[in-house]
Design a protein around this motif. Structure first.
Motif, PDB file in Angstrom:
ATOM      1  N   ILE A 114       0.839  -1.207   0.000  1.00 25.97           N
ATOM      2  CA  ILE A 114       0.000   0.000   0.000  1.00 25.97           C
ATOM      3  C   ILE A 114       0.872   1.254   0.000  1.00 25.97           C
ATOM      4  O   ILE A 114       0.682   2.151  -0.823  1.00 25.97           O
ATOM      5  N   THR A 115       1.869   1.302   0.891  1.00 27.69           N
ATOM      6  CA  THR A 115       2.696   2.510   1.012  1.00 27.69           C
ATOM      7  C   THR A 115       3.623   2.703  -0.180  1.00 27.69           C
ATOM      8  O   THR A 115       4.041   3.819  -0.470  1.00 27.69           O
ATOM      9  N   GLN A 116       3.959   1.620  -0.874  1.00 30.05           N
ATOM     10  CA  GLN A 116       4.872   1.728  -2.016  1.00 30.05           C
ATOM     11  C   GLN A 116       4.175   1.388  -3.337  1.00 30.05           C
ATOM     12  O   GLN A 116       4.822   0.990  -4.309  1.00 30.05           O
ATOM     13  N   GLU A 121      -2.057   7.593  -6.279  1.00 33.93           N
ATOM     14  CA  GLU A 121      -3.281   7.280  -5.536  1.00 33.93           C
ATOM     15  C   GLU A 121      -3.483   5.769  -5.503  1.00 33.93           C
ATOM     16  O   GLU A 121      -3.496   5.102  -6.540  1.00 33.93           O
ATOM     17  N   VAL A 122      -3.636   5.239  -4.298  1.00 36.18           N
ATOM     18  CA  VAL A 122      -3.844   3.801  -4.139  1.00 36.18           C
ATOM     19  C   VAL A 122      -5.340   3.513  -4.270  1.00 36.18           C
ATOM     20  O   VAL A 122      -6.142   4.050  -3.491  1.00 36.18           O
ATOM     21  N   PRO A 123      -5.744   2.694  -5.238  1.00 37.96           N
ATOM     22  CA  PRO A 123      -7.178   2.378  -5.386  1.00 37.96           C
ATOM     23  C   PRO A 123      -7.745   1.743  -4.113  1.00 37.96           C
ATOM     24  O   PRO A 123      -7.051   1.014  -3.409  1.00 37.96           O
ATOM     25  N   LYS A 124      -9.007   2.023  -3.847  1.00 37.02           N
ATOM     26  CA  LYS A 124      -9.643   1.479  -2.646  1.00 37.02           C
ATOM     27  C   LYS A 124      -9.614  -0.046  -2.637  1.00 37.02           C
ATOM     28  O   LYS A 124      -9.443  -0.674  -1.589  1.00 37.02           O
ATOM     29  N   VAL A 125      -9.780  -0.644  -3.812  1.00 34.78           N
ATOM     30  CA  VAL A 125      -9.807  -2.102  -3.883  1.00 34.78           C
ATOM     31  C   VAL A 125      -8.441  -2.678  -3.496  1.00 34.78           C
ATOM     32  O   VAL A 125      -8.370  -3.755  -2.895  1.00 34.78           O
ATOM     33  N   TYR A 130      -5.157  -5.638   0.487  1.00 36.91           N
ATOM     34  CA  TYR A 130      -3.978  -5.831   1.337  1.00 36.91           C
ATOM     35  C   TYR A 130      -4.272  -5.676   2.824  1.00 36.91           C
ATOM     36  O   TYR A 130      -3.432  -5.993   3.657  1.00 36.91           O
ATOM     37  N   THR A 131      -5.466  -5.233   3.145  1.00 35.78           N
ATOM     38  CA  THR A 131      -5.893  -5.244   4.543  1.00 35.78           C
ATOM     39  C   THR A 131      -6.299  -6.654   4.965  1.00 35.78           C
ATOM     40  O   THR A 131      -6.031  -7.084   6.095  1.00 35.78           O
ATOM     41  N   PHE A 132      -6.902  -7.385   4.023  1.00 35.73           N
ATOM     42  CA  PHE A 132      -7.444  -8.703   4.375  1.00 35.73           C
ATOM     43  C   PHE A 132      -6.588  -9.884   3.923  1.00 35.73           C
ATOM     44  O   PHE A 132      -6.683 -10.971   4.500  1.00 35.73           O
TER      45      PHE A 132
END
Length: 252
Positions: A114-116, A121-125, A130-132
């Motif tokens: 996510i950070t790299q 702009e990081v897409p919400k999807v 990467y959260t799950f």
């Protein structure tokens, strides 16, 4: 009157068309398990280039669950040769590389995705994914999450749901990381061959001893030790041969 939204531009990356297949085949066919090396060292820039190519190996969800330990310390190198059962391939190699699969950095690597992310702009999807995704490889304390997933997946399959491979127990996560790391190992030995050097992928080693030499934790798993260097004239002991391809290839 209705207005149509302009579709968002998608990223495109053209595949090169000028790859020399004959040279690619030559790299693969000339790669051998070399058991004896000369004293010629591998230049540092060549070794680094080969390691960089190893890191380009395909890997699940770009989580890159590997570490390559290039053993430079003379004492550690001597210990590692002993741990590799004093094999000639280890004793004569100019470089010894311990390839380790890791299940202890899944959360860290998911956050890095996510950070790299390679766009401003990081897409919400992507953020959601990467959260799950780390939970796909986690099993929890006393395997509580693994047991829960096993029950949940079983129920979902009864409803004809298609589900991805997941970790129901810690060994499943180890297998996942090991498979991915092995792909990078293959990249490494082919890169060495392309640069004119050779290798021996060794599984004959005392794993607890290797773990002690590198002070690995219980979520870092030694996949193989690669000896690398310049091939000696008598470094390949036997001709290469393979069994009939019909034994291994099924077209269904």
């Amino acid at each position: 009157m209705t207005t149509q939204k302009t579709p968002k531009a998608r990223y495109h990356e053209a595949a090169p068309t000028d790859i020399d297949v004959d040279n690619f085949r030559k790299v693969i066919e000339s790669r051998r398990s070399v058991r004896k090396f000369t004293a010629t060292p591998i230049p540092e820039d060549v070794l680094d280039a080969c390691l960089d190519l190893a890191l380009l190996a395909p890997n699940s969800s770009n989580l890159q669950p590997w570490t390559f330990y290039v053993i430079k310390n003379p004492t550690k190198k001597e210990q590692l040769v002993k741990a590799c059962l004093n094999q000639l391939a280890a004793k004569t190699a100019s470089e010894l590389i311990v390839c380790v699969a890791r299940t202890d950095r899944i959360d860290e690597m998911a956050k890095r995705n996510i950070t790299q992310f390679p766009f401003p702009e990081v897409p919400k999807v992507v953020k959601k994914y990467y959260t799950f995704i780390p939970y796909n490889y986690k099993t929890g304390y006393f395997n509580t999450l693994g047991h829960f997933k096993k029950v949940a997946f079983g129920l979902a399959r009864r409803l004809d749901k298609q589900l991805p491979v997941t970790a129901f127990q810690p060994s499943d996560a180890v297998l996942w990381a090991t498979k991915t790391t092995a792909l990078a190992c293959e990249n490494l030995v082919l890169a060495l061959r392309a640069y004119g050097f050779d290798s021996c992928m060794m599984e004959g080693f005392d794993e607890p001893m290797v773990r002690d030499i590198l002070n690995l934790n219980d979520q870092q798993h030694v996949v193989m030790v690669i000896g690398a260097g310049e091939r000696a004239k008598d470094g390949v002991f036997f001709p290469q041969y393979r069994f009939d391809r019909k034994l291994f290839i099924e077209k269904v």
